[in-house]
Motif scaffolding. Structure first.
Motif, PDB file in Angstrom:
ATOM      1  N   GLU A  21      31.651  24.097 142.767  1.00 20.66           N
ATOM      2  CA  GLU A  21      30.642  24.781 143.591  1.00 20.66           C
ATOM      3  C   GLU A  21      30.379  23.995 144.879  1.00 20.66           C
ATOM      4  O   GLU A  21      30.274  24.576 145.953  1.00 20.66           O
ATOM      5  CB  GLU A  21      29.326  24.945 142.827  1.00 20.66           C
ATOM      6  N   PHE A  22      30.286  22.666 144.728  1.00 20.52           N
ATOM      7  CA  PHE A  22      30.032  21.829 145.906  1.00 20.52           C
ATOM      8  C   PHE A  22      31.160  21.997 146.927  1.00 20.52           C
ATOM      9  O   PHE A  22      30.910  22.186 148.114  1.00 20.52           O
ATOM     10  CB  PHE A  22      29.888  20.361 145.498  1.00 20.52           C
ATOM     11  N   ASP A  23      32.394  21.941 146.450  1.00 22.01           N
ATOM     12  CA  ASP A  23      33.547  22.072 147.341  1.00 22.01           C
ATOM     13  C   ASP A  23      33.624  23.460 147.985  1.00 22.01           C
ATOM     14  O   ASP A  23      34.085  23.586 149.116  1.00 22.01           O
ATOM     15  CB  ASP A  23      34.846  21.795 146.586  1.00 22.01           C
ATOM     16  N   ASP A  24      33.192  24.484 147.265  1.00 21.84           N
ATOM     17  CA  ASP A  24      33.278  25.857 147.761  1.00 21.84           C
ATOM     18  C   ASP A  24      32.072  26.283 148.598  1.00 21.84           C
ATOM     19  O   ASP A  24      32.036  27.411 149.090  1.00 21.84           O
ATOM     20  CB  ASP A  24      33.430  26.836 146.587  1.00 21.84           C
ATOM     21  N   THR A  25      31.099  25.402 148.746  1.00 28.89           N
ATOM     22  CA  THR A  25      29.878  25.727 149.488  1.00 28.89           C
ATOM     23  C   THR A  25      29.949  25.082 150.871  1.00 28.89           C
ATOM     24  O   THR A  25      30.185  23.877 150.981  1.00 28.89           O
ATOM     25  CB  THR A  25      28.634  25.227 148.719  1.00 28.89           C
ATOM     26  N   SER A  26      29.754  25.861 151.897  1.00 27.55           N
ATOM     27  CA  SER A  26      29.830  25.336 153.271  1.00 27.55           C
ATOM     28  C   SER A  26      28.629  24.437 153.583  1.00 27.55           C
ATOM     29  O   SER A  26      27.614  24.470 152.871  1.00 27.55           O
ATOM     30  CB  SER A  26      29.865  26.491 154.281  1.00 27.55           C
TER      31      SER A  26
END
Length: 191
Positions: free
Chosen positions: A41-46
């Motif tokens: 989620e962290f990686d996929d969140t701008s």
């Protein structure tokens, strides 16, 4: 001598939170969401989405962070909230080694410090740490934990110190309760 004050991070003080978080290091890219999201989620969140998530976090009561001011300028930040409110903590090796139950709502975690570049190396983290302990106590914490870096055991970059330094926690009365990694102790303070 500079006047240091600590205030709750709220949506009304969001511009101050932005200033404190963007003065060097990863604060402006993480927006204090590292322990709020899974790795994917962290990686996929701008960055912008993380920033808005932080705004939402600061709308809750009690607040999950405090801002340190030096002569009324936002200079530092500390994240402190119940462990269950920081879901990624339950997935970390550090917290799994804690003697406290993972889902205990009265166990609070101090997980993030940010100090703007121009205020570093002045011992500023001690004041927000003390305020974080008071904040946790005032809101029902039984125990406060931290997951600092032992800078005597490992050469550490400034960015890695977002966990805090072991010496700062020990000076504030915390005791080491576990050491899941050579330089990664768990410290605890019973209130």
């Amino acid at each position: 001598m500079a006047e240091i004050t600590i205030r709750p991070a709220t949506t009304e003080r969001f511009a101050d939170a932005e200033h404190a978080l963007t003065g060097g290091g990863d604060g402006g890219s993480c927006w204090c969401q590292w322990f709020m999201l899974t790795g994917r989620e962290f990686d996929d969140t701008s960055r912008d989405e993380k920033r808005e998530r932080l705004r939402g976090d600061l709308a809750t009561a009690p607040t999950s962070a405090l801002i340190a001011y030096v002569d009324d300028e936002p200079a530092g930040w500390v994240k402190v909230s119940p462990r269950p409110a920081q879901p990624r903590l339950a997935r970390t090796r550090n917290v799994a080694s804690s003697p406290e139950p993972l889902d205990a709502p009265d166990v609070w975690a101090i997980t993030c410090f940010v100090v703007r570049r121009e205020h570093r190396k002045q011992g500023l983290n001690a004041r927000p740490l003390d305020a974080a302990v008071r904040h946790a106590r005032e809101h029902g914490a039984r125990v406060v934990e931290g997951y600092p870096i032992d800078t005597d055991a490992k050469k550490t970059s400034t960015n890695e110190l977002f966990h805090g330094a072991l010496s700062t926690f020990l000076d504030a009365g915390f005791t080491e309760v576990a050491r899941p990694g050579a330089a990664r102790p768990i410290v605890s303070l019973t209130l």
